[in-house]
Design an enzyme around this catalytic site. Sequence first.
Site, PDB file in Angstrom:
ATOM      1  N   TYR A   1     -60.707 -55.174 -32.288  1.00 15.32           N
ATOM      2  CA  TYR A   1     -60.410 -56.056 -33.421  1.00 15.32           C
ATOM      3  C   TYR A   1     -59.273 -55.464 -34.265  1.00 15.32           C
ATOM      4  CZ  TYR A   1     -61.615 -58.202 -38.006  1.00 15.32           C
ATOM      5  OH  TYR A   1     -61.611 -58.842 -39.214  1.00 15.32           O
TER       6      TYR A   1
ATOM      7  N   PRO B   1     -58.018 -58.244 -47.385  1.00 11.55           N
ATOM      8  CA  PRO B   1     -59.188 -58.137 -48.258  1.00 11.55           C
ATOM      9  C   PRO B   1     -60.072 -56.960 -47.822  1.00 11.55           C
ATOM     10  CG  PRO B   1     -59.075 -60.305 -47.172  1.00 11.55           C
ATOM     11  CD  PRO B   1     -58.130 -59.384 -46.462  1.00 11.55           C
TER      12      PRO B   1
HETATM   13  N1  LIG Z   1     -65.506 -61.319 -44.393  1.00 10.46           N
HETATM   14  C1  LIG Z   1     -64.900 -60.171 -44.663  1.00 10.46           C
HETATM   15  O1  LIG Z   1     -65.499 -59.238 -45.207  1.00 10.46           O
HETATM   16  C2  LIG Z   1     -63.445 -60.014 -44.339  1.00 10.46           C
HETATM   17  C3  LIG Z   1     -62.794 -58.890 -44.829  1.00 10.46           C
HETATM   18  C4  LIG Z   1     -61.474 -58.717 -44.545  1.00 10.46           C
HETATM   19  C5  LIG Z   1     -60.812 -59.638 -43.774  1.00 10.46           C
HETATM   20  N2  LIG Z   1     -61.454 -60.717 -43.286  1.00 10.46           N
HETATM   21  C6  LIG Z   1     -60.687 -61.645 -42.447  1.00 10.46           C
HETATM   22  O2  LIG Z   1     -60.686 -62.912 -43.060  1.00 10.46           O
HETATM   23  C7  LIG Z   1     -60.676 -63.917 -42.073  1.00 10.46           C
HETATM   24  C8  LIG Z   1     -61.823 -64.876 -42.326  1.00 10.46           C
HETATM   25  O3  LIG Z   1     -63.039 -64.152 -42.291  1.00 10.46           O
HETATM   26  P1  LIG Z   1     -64.435 -64.833 -42.613  1.00 10.46           P
HETATM   27  O4  LIG Z   1     -65.335 -63.753 -43.044  1.00 10.46           O
HETATM   28  O5  LIG Z   1     -64.224 -66.035 -43.459  1.00 10.46           O
HETATM   29  O6  LIG Z   1     -64.895 -65.277 -41.147  1.00 10.46           O
HETATM   30  P2  LIG Z   1     -66.078 -66.231 -40.693  1.00 10.46           P
HETATM   31  O7  LIG Z   1     -66.910 -66.651 -41.842  1.00 10.46           O
HETATM   32  O8  LIG Z   1     -66.768 -65.610 -39.529  1.00 10.46           O
HETATM   33  O9  LIG Z   1     -65.270 -67.481 -40.161  1.00 10.46           O
HETATM   34  C9  LIG Z   1     -64.489 -67.384 -39.039  1.00 10.46           C
HETATM   35  C10 LIG Z   1     -63.718 -68.658 -38.940  1.00 10.46           C
HETATM   36  O10 LIG Z   1     -62.857 -68.583 -37.794  1.00 10.46           O
HETATM   37  C11 LIG Z   1     -63.084 -69.722 -36.991  1.00 10.46           C
HETATM   38  N3  LIG Z   1     -62.858 -69.361 -35.599  1.00 10.46           N
HETATM   39  C12 LIG Z   1     -63.433 -68.360 -34.894  1.00 10.46           C
HETATM   40  N4  LIG Z   1     -62.979 -68.357 -33.634  1.00 10.46           N
HETATM   41  C13 LIG Z   1     -62.077 -69.374 -33.554  1.00 10.46           C
HETATM   42  C14 LIG Z   1     -61.281 -69.890 -32.517  1.00 10.46           C
HETATM   43  N5  LIG Z   1     -61.301 -69.364 -31.291  1.00 10.46           N
HETATM   44  N6  LIG Z   1     -60.484 -70.947 -32.798  1.00 10.46           N
HETATM   45  C15 LIG Z   1     -60.461 -71.511 -34.006  1.00 10.46           C
HETATM   46  N7  LIG Z   1     -61.176 -71.063 -35.050  1.00 10.46           N
HETATM   47  C16 LIG Z   1     -61.991 -70.013 -34.814  1.00 10.46           C
HETATM   48  C17 LIG Z   1     -64.527 -70.128 -37.243  1.00 10.46           C
HETATM   49  O11 LIG Z   1     -64.737 -71.476 -36.877  1.00 10.46           O
HETATM   50  P3  LIG Z   1     -66.247 -72.019 -36.552  1.00 10.46           P
HETATM   51  O12 LIG Z   1     -66.944 -72.142 -37.859  1.00 10.46           O
HETATM   52  O13 LIG Z   1     -66.027 -73.343 -35.923  1.00 10.46           O
HETATM   53  O14 LIG Z   1     -66.866 -71.020 -35.645  1.00 10.46           O
HETATM   54  C18 LIG Z   1     -64.616 -69.893 -38.746  1.00 10.46           C
HETATM   55  O15 LIG Z   1     -64.047 -70.977 -39.454  1.00 10.46           O
HETATM   56  C19 LIG Z   1     -60.756 -63.218 -40.732  1.00 10.46           C
HETATM   57  O16 LIG Z   1     -59.457 -63.159 -40.186  1.00 10.46           O
HETATM   58  C20 LIG Z   1     -61.265 -61.849 -41.067  1.00 10.46           C
HETATM   59  O17 LIG Z   1     -60.793 -60.901 -40.169  1.00 10.46           O
HETATM   60  C21 LIG Z   1     -62.760 -60.939 -43.575  1.00 10.46           C
END
Ligand SMILES: NC(=O)c1ccc[n+]([C@@H]2O[C@H](COP(=O)([O-])OP(=O)(O)OC[C@H]3O[C@@H](n4cnc5c(N)ncnc54)[C@H](OP(=O)(O)O)[C@@H]3O)[C@@H](O)[C@H]2O)c1
Length: 324
Positions: free
Chosen positions: A146, A173
């Site tokens: 990742y 973030p």
């Molecule tokens: N959460 C954290 O603590 C955190 C911290 C730093 C950075 N981030 C980054 O922020 C971003 C969002 O994170 P999050 O926590 O909001 O993630 P999340 O809640 O797991 O949501 C992931 C999103 O990506 C979509 N997705 C996954 N695989 C996909 C694919 N093959 N094609 C199209 N869409 C796809 C999912 O759609 P479905 O709902 O349809 O599955 C969902 O909308 C990510 O890039 C993550 O690396 C997150």
Amino acid sequence: MKEGQFVGPVRVLVTGGSGLLGKAIEHVVMNEGLKREGEEWIFLSSKDADLVDLKQTRDVFEKYRPTHVIHLAAKVGGLFQHMKENLHFLRDNLRINDNLLQTAHEMDVVKVVSCLSSCIFPDKTTYPIDETMIHNGPPHDSNFGYSYAKRMIDVQNRGYFQQHGRHYTAAIPTNVVGPYDNFNIENGHVLSALINRTHKAKVEGTSLTVCGTGAARRQFIYSLDVGRLLVWVLREYEEIEPIILSVGEEDEISIKDAVEMIAEALDFKGEIKYDTSLSDGQLRKTASNAKLRRYRPDFNFTPVKEAIKLTCDWFLANYDIARK
Ligand SMILES: NC(=O)c1ccc[n+]([C@@H]2O[C@H](COP(=O)([O-])OP(=O)(O)OC[C@H]3O[C@@H](n4cnc5c(N)ncnc54)[C@H](OP(=O)(O)O)[C@@H]3O)[C@@H](O)[C@H]2O)c1
């Protein structure tokens, strides 16, 4: 390019729009007045397009013809899932990001803000970590797949600027907590999995077992704060180099502190045990928010205790629809 300098109707496409951060952006744009007149915001989930697939990516861009993109979609998981499936995380995320950025370029999208993560920083490093240090050594072994895929977004952004003058950038973030997270006990993010675990222990009248020693330290940021900041990055932040979106170093807390806040928020009075045979992951990854503070000295972060309480309240009120 500042969004203000862009002439014509603005259509913002948010990939990953159904996830934790996508829902946070939707909330701040639609309910907090951040949406400007004439702007259209489109929130995608994987059901609209599987971004691992180039054709589906192109089709969804053809359909909506975005002028701006916030790219959140990623294959994300919890610590133990990452440890088992580094290759899957590497390949899917490399494809998602390459499809997204190249399609955005081909369709003349003027700005893309992608999301990196603080877990991609070098494992062996000095603290606090800042934006200049992303590539200064291997990431932690537990989630190298990742991490390397995410690091490549920064490399690609530099390339798109150098070769095509594109203003594609990234935000980093730290650990996000908030409504609509994945609360799955095995694969969820640390706090959300703990919230679910604590709730379950309360309902079943058992003790709560926490994975690891509880000593690992993290900076938690409320999802709506990240949503507000990502909209600001889209509109105002002009650098290609990424920007860390985090609370201050002084606001870092231990997992043990977080567990106590969750127990209080959920009124859990049972015994709390720490399974020290399990990994803590990276012990710390303290990030500097000095760059953010130079741009946004007055930004008010939601205190972590309040963020945890709001997330627990949301989980209880939305138990039936919460991902778990
Ligand atoms: N959460 C954290 O603590 C955190 C911290 C730093 C950075 N981030 C980054 O922020 C971003 C969002 O994170 P999050 O926590 O909001 O993630 P999340 O809640 O797991 O949501 C992931 C999103 O990506 C979509 N997705 C996954 N695989 C996909 C694919 N093959 N094609 C199209 N869409 C796809 C999912 O759609 P479905 O709902 O349809 O599955 C969902 O909308 C990510 O890039 C993550 O690396 C997150």
